[in-house]
Design an enzyme around this catalytic site. Structure first.
Site, PDB file in Angstrom:
ATOM      1  N   SER A 110       0.846  -1.189   0.000  1.00 55.90           N
ATOM      2  CA  SER A 110       0.000   0.000   0.000  1.00 55.90           C
ATOM      3  C   SER A 110       0.888   1.249   0.000  1.00 55.90           C
ATOM      4  CB  SER A 110      -0.963  -0.037   1.191  1.00 55.90           C
ATOM      5  OG  SER A 110      -1.972   0.944   1.059  1.00 55.90           O
ATOM      6  N   GLU A 240      -0.351  -2.557  -8.491  1.00 53.05           N
ATOM      7  CA  GLU A 240      -1.697  -2.789  -7.982  1.00 53.05           C
ATOM      8  C   GLU A 240      -2.372  -1.453  -7.706  1.00 53.05           C
ATOM      9  OE1 GLU A 240      -3.141  -2.658  -4.696  1.00 53.05           O
ATOM     10  OE2 GLU A 240      -1.410  -2.029  -3.503  1.00 53.05           O
ATOM     11  N   HIS A 307      -4.389  -5.054  -2.508  1.00 53.83           N
ATOM     12  CA  HIS A 307      -5.426  -4.876  -1.501  1.00 53.83           C
ATOM     13  C   HIS A 307      -6.549  -5.913  -1.552  1.00 53.83           C
ATOM     14  CE1 HIS A 307      -3.392  -0.991  -1.340  1.00 53.83           C
ATOM     15  NE2 HIS A 307      -3.995  -0.777  -0.187  1.00 53.83           N
TER      16      HIS A 307
END
Length: 336
Positions: A110, A240, A307
């Site tokens: 993240s 991502e 995620h």
């Protein structure tokens, strides 16, 4: 040359929050995760920043950086393991002492992927993109997530093979805790733009595209020294998407392309995403097809990254051989 940290037996784990800390009502999650580490013979040391959260950050940038620099310089700490990501890690990068960094593993994803990529590009130290601390608090980990320890325990010259998961978690259910944290209910299917099998290889680089594209044009996103260290070997990008819709995703990819980040790229892997909201019928699959055509490279998507867990542990800087086909995938990483 890439420097691969060496995770010792019974390692000391430094837990610091370079992005978001943990609010008081969730402190039990940190205690649970620390207890799991202790069960495995590891020794967690939890920094002050972990226990606070205000105005979208654990602490002011200089405070976060000071704790980070202290843990990175401490020879007794073998792995830096943030509790989770957040929003504003990029604020602290100017205060990070990259020159004093010792080769030790950093594991996270993240918002933390901005730090991971910056460290590898600036120092040549390999970093690991995978689970965060909070998500290993369960009684057991699924087979994909649990491989983080195998990957970080590998030595220079070793090969580490990871395969696609059997099932993934469609949505978070924080009000329905389970022994392995994740609720893996959906069948995993790695897909290719070509529709057929794909094989490609190169040095791994990547992370959460929402944040790493902001490194472009800064000293933290300069790929030139990395290319020199790796003799200009081809690069495999793993990306991502956390929150962007499809047009925002495409803008970020175009920015990466215009900045030369896809120069000598052999292939791109995109993680599963709960974002990717279509804009006027413009879908994520459209984005993937366009970038594959523009760069004339294979693109694999809906891989185990990001995620929508579980996650393969990808090592920035490692040499990877990727195979995908018939819904399955294999990533062999070599520490060379």
């Amino acid at each position: 040359m890439i420097q691969y940290p060496n995770l010792q037996i019974n390692p000391v784990i430094g837990v610091t929050a370079p992005s978001s800390g943990v609010p008081e009502e969730l402190h039990m999650l940190v205690h649970q995760a620390a207890a799991r580490l202790k069960e495995k013979g590891m020794i967690p040391i939890v920094g002050d920043t972990v226990w606070t959260q205000e105005k979208a950050k654990s602490a002011p940038a200089k405070v976060r950086a000071a704790e980070w620099n202290q843990m990175m310089a401490d020879d007794s700490i073998h792995l830096i393991f943030p509790p989770w990501g957040g929003e504003l890690l990029i604020e602290m990068l100017p205060y990070v002492d990259f020159d004093a960094m010792k080769p030790k593993w950093i594991l996270g994803y993240s918002d933390c992927s901005a730090m991971l990529l910056a460290v590898t590009l600036k120092t040549g130290i390999a970093t690991s993109h995978g689970t965060n601390l909070i998500d290993i608090r369960g009684e057991y980990s699924d087979g994909t997530t649990a491989r983080w320890l195998d990957v970080l325990s590998a030595k220079k010259g070793d090969d580490i093979v990871q395969t696609s998961s059997d099932h993934y978690q469609k949505k978070w259910q924080h009000d329905n805790p389970s022994p392995c944290v994740f609720h893996l209910t959906e069948k995993t299917e790695w897909k290719t733009v070509s529709g057929g099998p794909e094989t490609f290889s190169g040095r791994l680089l990547g992370g959460c595209i929402d944040v790493i594209h902001h490194l472009i044009g800064t000293e933290y996103g300069d790929l030139s020294s990395f290319r020199e260290r790796t003799n200009n070997e081809q690069v495999v990008w793993f990306l991502e998407n956390c929150e962007m819709n499809t047009t925002s995703l495409k803008r970020s990819l175009v920015q990466m392309k215009l900045a030369g980040w896809f120069h000598n790229c052999s292939g791109i892997m995109f993680g599963r995403s709960a974002a990717n909201d279509p804009v006027e019928g413009y879908t994520a699959e459209d984005v993937y097809r366009e970038i594959a055509d523009e760069l004339q490279i294979p693109v694999v998507y809906d891989i185990d990254c990001g995620h929508v867990p579980p996650q393969i542990t990808f090592v920035n800087g490692a040499f990877a051989e990727v195979e995908a086909g018939s819904g399955k995938g294999t990533v062999r990483q070599t520490f060379k």
